[in-house]
Design a protein around this motif. Structure first.
Motif, PDB file in Angstrom:
ATOM      1  N   ASP A  79      15.690  16.267   0.659  1.00  0.00           N
ATOM      2  CA  ASP A  79      15.888  15.066   1.465  1.00  0.00           C
ATOM      3  C   ASP A  79      14.972  13.932   1.045  1.00  0.00           C
ATOM      4  O   ASP A  79      15.277  12.769   1.256  1.00  0.00           O
ATOM      5  CB  ASP A  79      15.667  15.374   2.946  1.00  0.00           C
ATOM      6  CG  ASP A  79      16.733  16.301   3.503  1.00  0.00           C
ATOM      7  OD1 ASP A  79      17.885  16.215   3.047  1.00  0.00           O
ATOM      8  OD2 ASP A  79      16.402  17.117   4.374  1.00  0.00           O
ATOM      9  N   GLY A  80      13.834  14.252   0.477  1.00  0.00           N
ATOM     10  CA  GLY A  80      12.892  13.227   0.063  1.00  0.00           C
ATOM     11  C   GLY A  80      12.036  13.757  -1.061  1.00  0.00           C
ATOM     12  O   GLY A  80      11.890  14.960  -1.233  1.00  0.00           O
ATOM     13  N   LEU A  81      11.468  12.876  -1.825  1.00  0.00           N
ATOM     14  CA  LEU A  81      10.687  13.259  -2.981  1.00  0.00           C
ATOM     15  C   LEU A  81       9.379  12.485  -2.970  1.00  0.00           C
ATOM     16  O   LEU A  81       9.376  11.260  -2.841  1.00  0.00           O
ATOM     17  CB  LEU A  81      11.488  12.939  -4.252  1.00  0.00           C
ATOM     18  CG  LEU A  81      10.938  13.379  -5.581  1.00  0.00           C
ATOM     19  CD1 LEU A  81      10.767  14.890  -5.637  1.00  0.00           C
ATOM     20  CD2 LEU A  81      11.880  12.926  -6.688  1.00  0.00           C
ATOM     21  N   VAL A  82       8.288  13.205  -3.074  1.00  0.00           N
ATOM     22  CA  VAL A  82       6.970  12.584  -3.169  1.00  0.00           C
ATOM     23  C   VAL A  82       6.388  13.032  -4.499  1.00  0.00           C
ATOM     24  O   VAL A  82       6.381  14.222  -4.804  1.00  0.00           O
ATOM     25  CB  VAL A  82       6.047  13.028  -2.007  1.00  0.00           C
ATOM     26  CG1 VAL A  82       4.661  12.432  -2.156  1.00  0.00           C
ATOM     27  CG2 VAL A  82       6.664  12.641  -0.676  1.00  0.00           C
ATOM     28  N   PHE A  91      -2.141   5.193  -8.077  1.00  0.00           N
ATOM     29  CA  PHE A  91      -1.270   6.181  -7.449  1.00  0.00           C
ATOM     30  C   PHE A  91      -2.083   7.369  -6.932  1.00  0.00           C
ATOM     31  O   PHE A  91      -3.144   7.680  -7.442  1.00  0.00           O
ATOM     32  CB  PHE A  91      -0.171   6.644  -8.409  1.00  0.00           C
ATOM     33  CG  PHE A  91      -0.653   7.362  -9.644  1.00  0.00           C
ATOM     34  CD1 PHE A  91      -0.884   8.734  -9.629  1.00  0.00           C
ATOM     35  CD2 PHE A  91      -0.842   6.668 -10.823  1.00  0.00           C
ATOM     36  CE1 PHE A  91      -1.301   9.390 -10.770  1.00  0.00           C
ATOM     37  CE2 PHE A  91      -1.266   7.318 -11.970  1.00  0.00           C
ATOM     38  CZ  PHE A  91      -1.496   8.682 -11.946  1.00  0.00           C
ATOM     39  N   SER A  92      -1.576   7.999  -5.868  1.00  0.00           N
ATOM     40  CA  SER A  92      -2.227   9.209  -5.356  1.00  0.00           C
ATOM     41  C   SER A  92      -1.519  10.426  -5.922  1.00  0.00           C
ATOM     42  O   SER A  92      -0.332  10.375  -6.240  1.00  0.00           O
ATOM     43  CB  SER A  92      -2.206   9.240  -3.825  1.00  0.00           C
ATOM     44  OG  SER A  92      -0.903   9.418  -3.347  1.00  0.00           O
ATOM     45  N   CYS A  93      -2.261  11.487  -6.082  1.00  0.00           N
ATOM     46  CA  CYS A  93      -1.706  12.721  -6.616  1.00  0.00           C
ATOM     47  C   CYS A  93      -2.464  13.898  -6.016  1.00  0.00           C
ATOM     48  O   CYS A  93      -3.523  13.730  -5.420  1.00  0.00           O
ATOM     49  CB  CYS A  93      -1.791  12.733  -8.139  1.00  0.00           C
ATOM     50  SG  CYS A  93      -3.462  12.555  -8.777  1.00  0.00           S
ATOM     51  N   LYS A  94      -1.874  15.066  -6.154  1.00  0.00           N
ATOM     52  CA  LYS A  94      -2.553  16.278  -5.699  1.00  0.00           C
ATOM     53  C   LYS A  94      -3.816  16.442  -6.531  1.00  0.00           C
ATOM     54  O   LYS A  94      -3.799  16.120  -7.712  1.00  0.00           O
ATOM     55  CB  LYS A  94      -1.650  17.497  -5.901  1.00  0.00           C
ATOM     56  CG  LYS A  94      -0.362  17.439  -5.128  1.00  0.00           C
ATOM     57  CD  LYS A  94       0.574  18.570  -5.508  1.00  0.00           C
ATOM     58  CE  LYS A  94       1.144  18.265  -6.880  1.00  0.00           C
ATOM     59  NZ  LYS A  94       2.011  19.268  -7.423  1.00  0.00           N
ATOM     60  N   PRO A  95      -4.910  16.861  -5.984  1.00  0.00           N
ATOM     61  CA  PRO A  95      -5.150  17.347  -4.622  1.00  0.00           C
ATOM     62  C   PRO A  95      -5.719  16.302  -3.669  1.00  0.00           C
ATOM     63  O   PRO A  95      -6.377  16.645  -2.687  1.00  0.00           O
ATOM     64  CB  PRO A  95      -6.164  18.466  -4.857  1.00  0.00           C
ATOM     65  CG  PRO A  95      -6.997  17.969  -5.996  1.00  0.00           C
ATOM     66  CD  PRO A  95      -6.040  17.192  -6.877  1.00  0.00           C
ATOM     67  N   LYS A 106       6.654  11.054   4.897  1.00  0.00           N
ATOM     68  CA  LYS A 106       8.011  10.893   4.383  1.00  0.00           C
ATOM     69  C   LYS A 106       8.974  11.890   5.024  1.00  0.00           C
ATOM     70  O   LYS A 106      10.141  11.588   5.230  1.00  0.00           O
ATOM     71  CB  LYS A 106       8.015  11.052   2.866  1.00  0.00           C
ATOM     72  CG  LYS A 106       9.263  10.555   2.219  1.00  0.00           C
ATOM     73  CD  LYS A 106       9.065  10.353   0.731  1.00  0.00           C
ATOM     74  CE  LYS A 106      10.242   9.588   0.184  1.00  0.00           C
ATOM     75  NZ  LYS A 106      10.067   9.246  -1.209  1.00  0.00           N
ATOM     76  N   ALA A 107       8.475  13.087   5.363  1.00  0.00           N
ATOM     77  CA  ALA A 107       9.307  14.107   6.001  1.00  0.00           C
ATOM     78  C   ALA A 107       9.316  13.978   7.525  1.00  0.00           C
ATOM     79  O   ALA A 107       9.964  14.764   8.203  1.00  0.00           O
ATOM     80  CB  ALA A 107       8.811  15.493   5.610  1.00  0.00           C
ATOM     81  N   ASN A 108       8.574  12.983   8.038  1.00  0.00           N
ATOM     82  CA  ASN A 108       8.477  12.775   9.480  1.00  0.00           C
ATOM     83  C   ASN A 108       7.949  14.030  10.191  1.00  0.00           C
ATOM     84  O   ASN A 108       8.457  14.447  11.215  1.00  0.00           O
ATOM     85  CB  ASN A 108       9.821  12.336  10.069  1.00  0.00           C
ATOM     86  CG  ASN A 108       9.653  11.704  11.426  1.00  0.00           C
ATOM     87  OD1 ASN A 108       8.603  11.133  11.730  1.00  0.00           O
ATOM     88  ND2 ASN A 108      10.674  11.808  12.258  1.00  0.00           N
ATOM     89  N   ILE A 109       6.914  14.621   9.603  1.00  0.00           N
ATOM     90  CA  ILE A 109       6.284  15.826  10.138  1.00  0.00           C
ATOM     91  C   ILE A 109       4.849  15.492  10.537  1.00  0.00           C
ATOM     92  O   ILE A 109       4.107  14.904   9.757  1.00  0.00           O
ATOM     93  CB  ILE A 109       6.264  16.962   9.076  1.00  0.00           C
ATOM     94  CG1 ILE A 109       7.672  17.337   8.656  1.00  0.00           C
ATOM     95  CG2 ILE A 109       5.491  18.175   9.566  1.00  0.00           C
ATOM     96  CD1 ILE A 109       8.499  17.990   9.725  1.00  0.00           C
ATOM     97  N   SER A 110       4.474  15.854  11.740  1.00  0.00           N
ATOM     98  CA  SER A 110       3.097  15.635  12.158  1.00  0.00           C
ATOM     99  C   SER A 110       2.293  16.938  12.207  1.00  0.00           C
ATOM    100  O   SER A 110       1.073  16.910  12.220  1.00  0.00           O
ATOM    101  CB  SER A 110       3.063  14.953  13.526  1.00  0.00           C
ATOM    102  OG  SER A 110       3.730  15.755  14.483  1.00  0.00           O
TER     103      SER A 110
END
Length: 188
Positions: A79-82, A91-95, A106-110
């Motif tokens: 549904d979405g790509l980060v 840009f931000s990246c892991k970690p 982006k996933a609308n998750i809290s």
């Protein structure tokens, strides 16, 4: 592999594609020997915290996440790509915490306990767990190289020393093992 699209499981699922192998291959394509490629990879990893950050600053590379999803025939299940957007100056990246926070936004998750995370870098897993992501898996594919601390290790049929599952993080050697680790997200 079939994902339970539209299932009652909600959250963020991230799967890291083997960027370390791709970036090392890119170094080799620049005309470097495998040894020189490994050394430049380590230099960029050490200097920038991510070899790809060095590649984007000093070489012309583009984003490939959407292409990889199409090739794997997973694009219609996402549904979405980060991803690390190399065209953004800082840009931000892991970690980095911002990367995981952006994925949740982006996933609308809290609730971070609803986030699923698969990665081949223990450092990235530690970053996700620091954000409260409870469902983390360390992917160590047999026959390939693992990158830990900027150095490569060959992964054979045995688990690589130092990569065993600890503190609630499962270690898998094939993506099919996710069916056993997270049966709730797969069709039966």
């Amino acid at each position: 592999m079939q994902w339970a699209k539209g299932s009652t499981v909600s959250g963020v699922l991230t799967i890291d594609f083997p960027n370390r192998s791709l970036s090392k291959a890119y170094f080799v394509k620049l005309g470097l020997s495998h040894e020189e490629a490994s050394e430049l990879h380590l230099k960029y990893y050490t200097q920038y915290g991510l070899a790809l950050r060095g590649l984007t600053r000093h070489h012309d590379i583009g984003t490939h996440a959407e292409r990889v999803l199409r090739i794997l025939k997973l694009d219609d299940l996402i549904d979405g790509l980060v991803y690390c957007d190399y065209e953004v100056k800082d840009f931000s990246c892991k970690p980095e915490p911002e990367f995981y926070q952006l994925a949740m936004k982006k996933a609308n998750i809290s609730d971070p306990s609803k986030c699923y995370f698969v990665d081949d870098s223990r450092g990235n897993i530690n970053g996700a767990r620091a954000q409260g992501w409870a469902k983390c898996v360390h992917f160590c594919e047999k026959g390939l190289e693992a990158m830990e601390g900027g150095r490569t290790k060959q992964i054979n049929h045995e688990k690589v020393a130092g990569l065993e599952g600890t503190d609630g993080v499962d270690v898998i050697t094939t993506l099919d093992e996710l069916r056993d680790v997270w049966p709730e997200i797969f069709k039966r």
